[in-house]
Design a protein around this motif. Structure first.
Motif, PDB file in Angstrom:
ATOM      1  N   ALA A  18      -1.392  -4.062  -5.229  1.00 42.86           N
ATOM      2  CA  ALA A  18      -0.505  -5.194  -4.747  1.00 42.86           C
ATOM      3  C   ALA A  18       0.730  -4.021  -4.190  1.00 42.86           C
ATOM      4  O   ALA A  18       1.245  -4.437  -3.266  1.00 42.86           O
ATOM      5  CB  ALA A  18       0.671  -6.063  -5.851  1.00 42.86           C
ATOM      6  N   GLU A  19       0.688  -3.272  -4.202  1.00 40.14           N
ATOM      7  CA  GLU A  19       2.070  -2.082  -3.285  1.00 40.14           C
ATOM      8  C   GLU A  19       1.216  -1.680  -2.362  1.00 40.14           C
ATOM      9  O   GLU A  19       1.948  -2.047  -0.632  1.00 40.14           O
ATOM     10  CB  GLU A  19       2.251  -0.986  -3.835  1.00 40.14           C
ATOM     11  N   ASN A  20      -0.210  -1.348  -2.240  1.00 35.87           N
ATOM     12  CA  ASN A  20      -0.543  -0.661  -0.836  1.00 35.87           C
ATOM     13  C   ASN A  20      -1.172  -2.105   0.577  1.00 35.87           C
ATOM     14  O   ASN A  20      -0.803  -1.707   1.119  1.00 35.87           O
ATOM     15  CB  ASN A  20      -2.222  -0.227  -1.728  1.00 35.87           C
ATOM     16  N   MET A  21      -1.185  -2.977  -0.145  1.00 31.89           N
ATOM     17  CA  MET A  21      -0.932  -4.361   0.551  1.00 31.89           C
ATOM     18  C   MET A  21       0.193  -5.118   1.202  1.00 31.89           C
ATOM     19  O   MET A  21      -0.245  -6.173   1.794  1.00 31.89           O
ATOM     20  CB  MET A  21      -1.742  -5.438  -0.511  1.00 31.89           C
ATOM     21  N   SER A  22       1.348  -4.965   0.774  1.00 32.46           N
ATOM     22  CA  SER A  22       2.574  -5.496   0.501  1.00 32.46           C
ATOM     23  C   SER A  22       2.741  -5.240   1.917  1.00 32.46           C
ATOM     24  O   SER A  22       3.070  -5.945   2.633  1.00 32.46           O
ATOM     25  CB  SER A  22       4.070  -4.238  -0.276  1.00 32.46           C
ATOM     26  N   SER A  23       2.562  -4.129   2.958  1.00 29.03           N
ATOM     27  CA  SER A  23       2.770  -4.209   4.360  1.00 29.03           C
ATOM     28  C   SER A  23       2.108  -5.328   5.020  1.00 29.03           C
ATOM     29  O   SER A  23       2.291  -5.827   5.752  1.00 29.03           O
ATOM     30  CB  SER A  23       3.049  -2.386   4.990  1.00 29.03           C
TER      31      SER A  23
ATOM     32  N   LEU B 223      -2.295 -11.993  -5.890  1.00 30.06           N
ATOM     33  CA  LEU B 223      -1.657 -10.822  -5.902  1.00 30.06           C
ATOM     34  C   LEU B 223      -0.224 -11.331  -4.724  1.00 30.06           C
ATOM     35  O   LEU B 223       0.564 -10.309  -5.441  1.00 30.06           O
ATOM     36  CB  LEU B 223      -2.846 -11.357  -3.994  1.00 30.06           C
ATOM     37  N   LEU B 224       0.149 -12.372  -4.963  1.00 34.56           N
ATOM     38  CA  LEU B 224       1.316 -12.098  -3.701  1.00 34.56           C
ATOM     39  C   LEU B 224       2.725 -12.697  -5.945  1.00 34.56           C
ATOM     40  O   LEU B 224       3.186 -12.242  -5.556  1.00 34.56           O
ATOM     41  CB  LEU B 224       1.937 -14.388  -3.547  1.00 34.56           C
ATOM     42  N   THR B 225       1.893 -13.137  -7.130  1.00 34.56           N
ATOM     43  CA  THR B 225       2.145 -12.992  -7.606  1.00 34.56           C
ATOM     44  C   THR B 225       3.295 -11.836  -8.375  1.00 34.56           C
ATOM     45  O   THR B 225       3.910 -11.328  -8.680  1.00 34.56           O
ATOM     46  CB  THR B 225       1.164 -13.721  -8.738  1.00 34.56           C
ATOM     47  N   ILE B 226       1.787 -10.637  -8.816  1.00 34.54           N
ATOM     48  CA  ILE B 226       1.767  -9.075  -8.769  1.00 34.54           C
ATOM     49  C   ILE B 226       3.127  -8.696  -7.841  1.00 34.54           C
ATOM     50  O   ILE B 226       3.782  -8.058  -8.525  1.00 34.54           O
ATOM     51  CB  ILE B 226       0.883  -8.602  -8.953  1.00 34.54           C
ATOM     52  N   MET B 227       3.010  -8.799  -6.837  1.00 39.01           N
ATOM     53  CA  MET B 227       4.180  -8.509  -5.490  1.00 39.01           C
ATOM     54  C   MET B 227       5.132  -8.758  -5.739  1.00 39.01           C
ATOM     55  O   MET B 227       6.833  -7.888  -5.847  1.00 39.01           O
ATOM     56  CB  MET B 227       3.440  -9.119  -3.956  1.00 39.01           C
ATOM     57  N   ALA B 228       5.603  -9.910  -6.363  1.00 37.67           N
ATOM     58  CA  ALA B 228       7.042 -10.754  -6.754  1.00 37.67           C
ATOM     59  C   ALA B 228       7.623 -10.168  -8.303  1.00 37.67           C
ATOM     60  O   ALA B 228       8.684 -10.219  -8.176  1.00 37.67           O
ATOM     61  CB  ALA B 228       6.717 -11.824  -6.920  1.00 37.67           C
ATOM     62  N   ILE B 229       6.809  -9.483  -8.850  1.00 37.23           N
ATOM     63  CA  ILE B 229       7.810  -9.323 -10.259  1.00 37.23           C
ATOM     64  C   ILE B 229       7.617  -7.835 -10.083  1.00 37.23           C
ATOM     65  O   ILE B 229       7.715  -6.515  -9.681  1.00 37.23           O
ATOM     66  CB  ILE B 229       6.034  -8.981 -11.217  1.00 37.23           C
TER      67      ILE B 229
ATOM     68  N   ILE C  52       0.445  -8.062   3.857  1.00 39.00           N
ATOM     69  CA  ILE C  52       1.219  -9.066   3.649  1.00 39.00           C
ATOM     70  C   ILE C  52       2.129  -9.710   4.289  1.00 39.00           C
ATOM     71  O   ILE C  52       2.785 -10.552   5.273  1.00 39.00           O
ATOM     72  CB  ILE C  52       1.426 -10.130   2.440  1.00 39.00           C
ATOM     73  N   ASN C  53       3.261  -8.653   3.876  1.00 34.63           N
ATOM     74  CA  ASN C  53       4.581  -8.462   5.582  1.00 34.63           C
ATOM     75  C   ASN C  53       4.596  -8.282   6.649  1.00 34.63           C
ATOM     76  O   ASN C  53       5.613  -9.762   7.424  1.00 34.63           O
ATOM     77  CB  ASN C  53       5.751  -7.721   5.117  1.00 34.63           C
ATOM     78  N   GLY C  54       3.521  -7.966   7.025  1.00 41.98           N
ATOM     79  CA  GLY C  54       3.201  -8.117   8.509  1.00 41.98           C
ATOM     80  C   GLY C  54       2.383  -9.487   8.967  1.00 41.98           C
ATOM     81  O   GLY C  54       2.847  -9.912   9.601  1.00 41.98           O
ATOM     82  N   ILE C  55       1.526 -10.402   8.286  1.00 40.34           N
ATOM     83  CA  ILE C  55       1.211 -11.767   8.228  1.00 40.34           C
ATOM     84  C   ILE C  55       1.752 -12.297   7.891  1.00 40.34           C
ATOM     85  O   ILE C  55       2.106 -13.702   9.002  1.00 40.34           O
ATOM     86  CB  ILE C  55       0.073 -12.514   6.849  1.00 40.34           C
ATOM     87  N   LYS C  56       3.179 -12.444   7.109  1.00 40.13           N
ATOM     88  CA  LYS C  56       4.441 -13.018   6.899  1.00 40.13           C
ATOM     89  C   LYS C  56       4.941 -13.550   8.678  1.00 40.13           C
ATOM     90  O   LYS C  56       5.461 -14.317   8.964  1.00 40.13           O
ATOM     91  CB  LYS C  56       5.398 -12.834   5.559  1.00 40.13           C
ATOM     92  N   ALA C  57       5.575 -12.022   8.944  1.00 37.37           N
ATOM     93  CA  ALA C  57       6.128 -11.697   9.749  1.00 37.37           C
ATOM     94  C   ALA C  57       5.564 -13.072  11.062  1.00 37.37           C
ATOM     95  O   ALA C  57       6.841 -12.874  11.843  1.00 37.37           O
ATOM     96  CB  ALA C  57       6.450 -10.285  10.371  1.00 37.37           C
TER      97      ALA C  57
END
Length: 218
Positions: A166-171, A212-218, A173-178
């Protein structure tokens, strides 16, 4: 752009463990999401409740208090994520039958039908995880593995691997959201279009993206 009509809100947060409740882990992310959402709408948070509870349990005293206050003040009940209520279709149905006006920040436009479907998906995902865990433990036991110690070690390793992924995917996911793709469905489509594999090396589905998003939010 804010709305012209001022709306009062009751914020409800839930953390899974007492450790998370005391440390603020997961709670701060929920608070930030709710605050940013209500501010963008011009809504005012007039009360908040934090539940330290397992998502599998139906007893939610703080949620009950939040519902009572929301009804008394004719306010909206606002939560950061739908799965913070429960991974249980009947629980979501009960909330709807309480007639409290509630909204999930991650699904603000979802109607009652969509909320039922989403809750059902979360419930099914939890059931499948439980089945896979039981099957793995049964297989280990059949091989003569001592479950008490090794089962805990395997579970901890799997949890650690999930958080690392999840940490490796954060950038990403954030890029997609941006780029403006913020719904789970859109994020799932974009991950597959870019050929990014899931943690299991497979294509993405709404359920795996949600996890994945749930884990990122924890």
């Amino acid at each position: 752009m804010t709305e012209d009509i001022a709306i009062n809100c009751i914020a409800y947060y839930r953390v899974s463990t007492d450790k998370q409740g005391k440390s603020g882990l997961g709670l701060e992310a929920q608070q930030k999401a709710v605050e940013e959402f209500t501010q963008s709408k011009g809504w005012q948070i007039v009360g908040d409740y934090t539940e330290v509870e397992s998502g599998k349990k139906k007893s939610r005293p703080k949620l009950a208090e939040a519902i009572i206050q929301a009804k008394r003040m004719k306010a909206k009940l606002v939560i950061a994520k739908l799965d913070r209520l429960a991974r249980n279709v009947h629980f979501i149905s009960g909330l709807m039958e309480s007639n409290v006006d509630f909204i999930a920040v991650d699904m603000p436009t979802a109607d009652r039908f969509i909320l039922h479907v989403y809750a059902a998906m979360a419930e099914e995902e939890g059931r499948r995880i439980s089945q896979r865990t039981k099957a793995a433990l049964a297989a280990a036991k059949a091989r003569g593995t001592e479950l008490g110690k090794n089962g805990k070690v395997l579970a901890q390793k799997n949890k650690s691997d999930a958080h690392t992924f999840a940490e490796n995917m954060s950038s990403i996911i954030n890029g997609i959201k941006a780029e403006g793709y913020t719904s789970i469905r859109d994020i799932t489509i974009k991950l597959n279009q870019r050929g990014i594999p899931s943690r299991e090396g497979k294509k993405w589905y709404i359920s795996t993206t949600h996890k994945l998003l749930t884990i990122m939010a924890i």
